[in-house]
Scaffold this motif. Sequence first.
Motif, PDB file in Angstrom:
ATOM      1  N   MET A 156       0.845  -1.193   0.000  1.00  0.00           N
ATOM      2  CA  MET A 156       0.000   0.000   0.000  1.00  0.00           C
ATOM      3  C   MET A 156       0.880   1.243   0.000  1.00  0.00           C
ATOM      4  N   LEU A 157       0.604   2.163  -0.894  1.00  0.00           N
ATOM      5  CA  LEU A 157       1.408   3.369  -1.027  1.00  0.00           C
ATOM      6  C   LEU A 157       1.155   4.322   0.132  1.00  0.00           C
ATOM      7  N   ASP A 158       2.211   4.713   0.832  1.00  0.00           N
ATOM      8  CA  ASP A 158       2.134   5.702   1.905  1.00  0.00           C
ATOM      9  C   ASP A 158       2.489   7.059   1.307  1.00  0.00           C
ATOM     10  N   VAL A 159       1.478   7.878   1.064  1.00  0.00           N
ATOM     11  CA  VAL A 159       1.714   9.139   0.355  1.00  0.00           C
ATOM     12  C   VAL A 159       2.561  10.107   1.173  1.00  0.00           C
ATOM     13  N   THR A 160       2.597   9.931   2.468  1.00  0.00           N
ATOM     14  CA  THR A 160       3.388  10.840   3.307  1.00  0.00           C
ATOM     15  C   THR A 160       4.888  10.610   3.132  1.00  0.00           C
ATOM     16  N   LYS A 161       5.261   9.461   2.563  1.00  0.00           N
ATOM     17  CA  LYS A 161       6.670   9.148   2.365  1.00  0.00           C
ATOM     18  C   LYS A 161       7.136   9.406   0.935  1.00  0.00           C
ATOM     19  N   VAL A 162       6.241   9.962   0.136  1.00  0.00           N
ATOM     20  CA  VAL A 162       6.567  10.256  -1.256  1.00  0.00           C
ATOM     21  C   VAL A 162       6.958  11.722  -1.375  1.00  0.00           C
ATOM     22  N   PRO A 163       8.066  12.041  -2.049  1.00  0.00           N
ATOM     23  CA  PRO A 163       8.423  13.446  -2.221  1.00  0.00           C
ATOM     24  C   PRO A 163       7.354  14.168  -3.034  1.00  0.00           C
ATOM     25  N   SER A 164       7.108  15.419  -2.689  1.00  0.00           N
ATOM     26  CA  SER A 164       6.086  16.196  -3.398  1.00  0.00           C
ATOM     27  C   SER A 164       6.748  17.293  -4.218  1.00  0.00           C
ATOM     28  N   PRO A 165       6.325  17.427  -5.485  1.00  0.00           N
ATOM     29  CA  PRO A 165       5.339  16.636  -6.221  1.00  0.00           C
ATOM     30  C   PRO A 165       5.967  15.395  -6.839  1.00  0.00           C
ATOM     31  N   CYS A 166       5.121  14.381  -7.118  1.00  0.00           N
ATOM     32  CA  CYS A 166       5.655  13.141  -7.678  1.00  0.00           C
ATOM     33  C   CYS A 166       4.546  12.318  -8.327  1.00  0.00           C
ATOM     34  N   TYR A 167       4.831  11.812  -9.534  1.00  0.00           N
ATOM     35  CA  TYR A 167       3.990  10.788 -10.147  1.00  0.00           C
ATOM     36  C   TYR A 167       4.450   9.441  -9.598  1.00  0.00           C
ATOM     37  N   VAL A 168       3.500   8.625  -9.139  1.00  0.00           N
ATOM     38  CA  VAL A 168       3.864   7.307  -8.610  1.00  0.00           C
ATOM     39  C   VAL A 168       3.044   6.227  -9.301  1.00  0.00           C
ATOM     40  N   MET A 169       3.712   5.361 -10.042  1.00  0.00           N
ATOM     41  CA  MET A 169       3.040   4.208 -10.629  1.00  0.00           C
ATOM     42  C   MET A 169       3.171   3.043  -9.661  1.00  0.00           C
ATOM     43  N   GLU A 170       2.074   2.311  -9.456  1.00  0.00           N
ATOM     44  CA  GLU A 170       2.061   1.197  -8.521  1.00  0.00           C
ATOM     45  C   GLU A 170       2.158  -0.118  -9.283  1.00  0.00           C
ATOM     46  N   GLU A 171       3.188  -0.889  -8.975  1.00  0.00           N
ATOM     47  CA  GLU A 171       3.477  -2.108  -9.735  1.00  0.00           C
ATOM     48  C   GLU A 171       2.314  -3.091  -9.719  1.00  0.00           C
ATOM     49  N   ASP A 172       1.659  -3.279  -8.588  1.00  0.00           N
ATOM     50  CA  ASP A 172       0.558  -4.239  -8.516  1.00  0.00           C
ATOM     51  C   ASP A 172      -0.581  -3.852  -9.456  1.00  0.00           C
ATOM     52  N   LEU A 173      -0.890  -2.561  -9.517  1.00  0.00           N
ATOM     53  CA  LEU A 173      -1.963  -2.093 -10.393  1.00  0.00           C
ATOM     54  C   LEU A 173      -1.573  -2.242 -11.854  1.00  0.00           C
ATOM     55  N   LEU A 174      -0.308  -1.973 -12.161  1.00  0.00           N
ATOM     56  CA  LEU A 174       0.179  -2.149 -13.527  1.00  0.00           C
ATOM     57  C   LEU A 174       0.087  -3.612 -13.952  1.00  0.00           C
ATOM     58  N   ARG A 175       0.541  -4.502 -13.103  1.00  0.00           N
ATOM     59  CA  ARG A 175       0.510  -5.922 -13.457  1.00  0.00           C
ATOM     60  C   ARG A 175      -0.924  -6.433 -13.619  1.00  0.00           C
ATOM     61  N   LYS A 176      -1.849  -5.893 -12.854  1.00  0.00           N
ATOM     62  CA  LYS A 176      -3.254  -6.262 -13.012  1.00  0.00           C
ATOM     63  C   LYS A 176      -3.729  -5.941 -14.425  1.00  0.00           C
ATOM     64  N   ASN A 177      -3.388  -4.733 -14.904  1.00  0.00           N
ATOM     65  CA  ASN A 177      -3.756  -4.353 -16.272  1.00  0.00           C
ATOM     66  C   ASN A 177      -3.064  -5.227 -17.306  1.00  0.00           C
ATOM     67  N   LEU A 178      -1.783  -5.462 -17.100  1.00  0.00           N
ATOM     68  CA  LEU A 178      -1.015  -6.251 -18.061  1.00  0.00           C
ATOM     69  C   LEU A 178      -1.531  -7.683 -18.151  1.00  0.00           C
ATOM     70  N   ASN A 179      -1.910  -8.262 -17.022  1.00  0.00           N
ATOM     71  CA  ASN A 179      -2.471  -9.611 -17.033  1.00  0.00           C
ATOM     72  C   ASN A 179      -3.763  -9.665 -17.834  1.00  0.00           C
TER      73      ASN A 179
END
Length: 387
Positions: A1-24
Motif C-alpha cells: 500500500m502506497l504511503d503518500v506521506t513518504k513520497v516526495p512532493s510533487p511526484c507521479y507514482v506508478m504502482e506495480e501491482d496495479l500495472l501488473r493487473k492491467n497487463l495480465n
Amino acid sequence: MLDVTKVPSPCYVMEEDLLRKNLNLIKSVAGKAGVEIILAFKAFAMWKSFPIFREYISHTTASSVYEARLAFEEFGSPAHTYSPAYTEADFPEYLKYSSHITFNSLSQYERFYPAAKASARPVSCGIRVNPEYSEVEVELYNPCAPGTRFGVTADLLPDRLPEGIEGFHCHCHCESSSYELERTLKHIEEKFSPWFPQLKWLNLGGGHLMTRKDYDIEHLVGLLQGLRSRYPHLRIILEPGSAFAWQTGPLIASVVDIVESRGIRTAILDVSFTCHMPDCLEMPYQPAVRGAESLPADAVKTARKEEHIYRLGGNSCLSGDYMGSWKFDHELQIGERIVFEDMIHYTIVKTTMFNGIRHPSIALCHSNGELEIYRTFRYEDYRDRMC
C-alpha cells in the motif's frame, strides 16, 4: 500500500501491482482473441518500467523518430510506426528502428516506399485508412472529424493496392467501449473489406479502454474472434495506450497556500494543471482527488466556509491554471498532501516546463511497498531545454 506521506512532493507514482493487473488482463484478451496488443508510447513511455511490460507484451507503437528509437533501444524490439508525415531527413531513422511503417497518404507512400523496399531491415508497409466514422465527441480527440488530416478514404484507393502495401491502420477511438468498436467495425468492413484479401495485417489503432472497470471484455473477445474468423489470413493488431496505464497510480502534490477572492477559496498547489495535467484542461475533465468529493465546477462560488469546498489552483502564472470544485471533510492546511488519482497515462508524456516550474519526480511503488525514484528533475533539465 502506497504511503503518500513518504513520497516526495510533487511526484507521479506508478504502482506495480496495479500495472501488473492491467497487463495480465491485456495479455489474457490477446491470447483468447488470437490478436496482438501492443503499447502506444503516445500515452505512456516510462521506459524504466519496460522490463515489467516485456513479461506480457512484445512490441510497441511509435509516432516519431524518438519514440521509434525508444522502442528499439529500451523496449528491445522494432516499433510499429505511424506518422502523419515523414521527412527525407528522418525516414532513414524510421527504417532503422521500425518493423512496420504506416503511411498517412498515398503521396507519402509513393515518396518513401522505394527507400523502405531497399532497406536492409525488412519493413512491412501499410496505409492509414479513414472510415469516416467515429463516436468521439470531443473534436480535439476525434481522428475522423470532417476535414481530418488523418488517413485515406475508400474512394481514393485504387482497386489494386500499390506494390508493398501489406496492411491497413485505422484509429477511430478514445477511451471507448467494445460496443463502439462493434459499430466502427461495421463501417470499416463495409468500406474497406474489398481490399482485405490483398493485406497481411489490420491495425485497429488505440482507444480501446479494456482495463476500465465497466468494459465488457467478453464482448471484445467475441468481436475480435469473429473478425479473425471472417478474415483468417489477417493478423489483427490493437495498440491502446491508456488501457495499459489506466488507474495505475496518482500524482501527489502539496498545498502551498490558500487564497480567497469574493468568497471563492483556492488551494494553491506545488503542481500545475497546464504543465502537469494538461488533459484536465484540454478534454476537459475534473480528476478524482483522494478523500474529496467532486462537485460541479461552479459549486465553489456559493459554498459556505464550513463546507470545506475549494478550487485547486496550479502554481503557474496562467490565469486558467485551476479547477474546481472539491469538497473535503476538513479545513485544508498548508503542507497537506493532495492526491490526484489516475495520473500516469497521458500526463508524464505531455508535461511541459512552462514558467520553469519544478517538474514532479517519477517513481515506481514496488509490490513490496518499496518506493523507487526513477527520476528527480533539476534546474539543469529546464535550462538545457531552453537553449
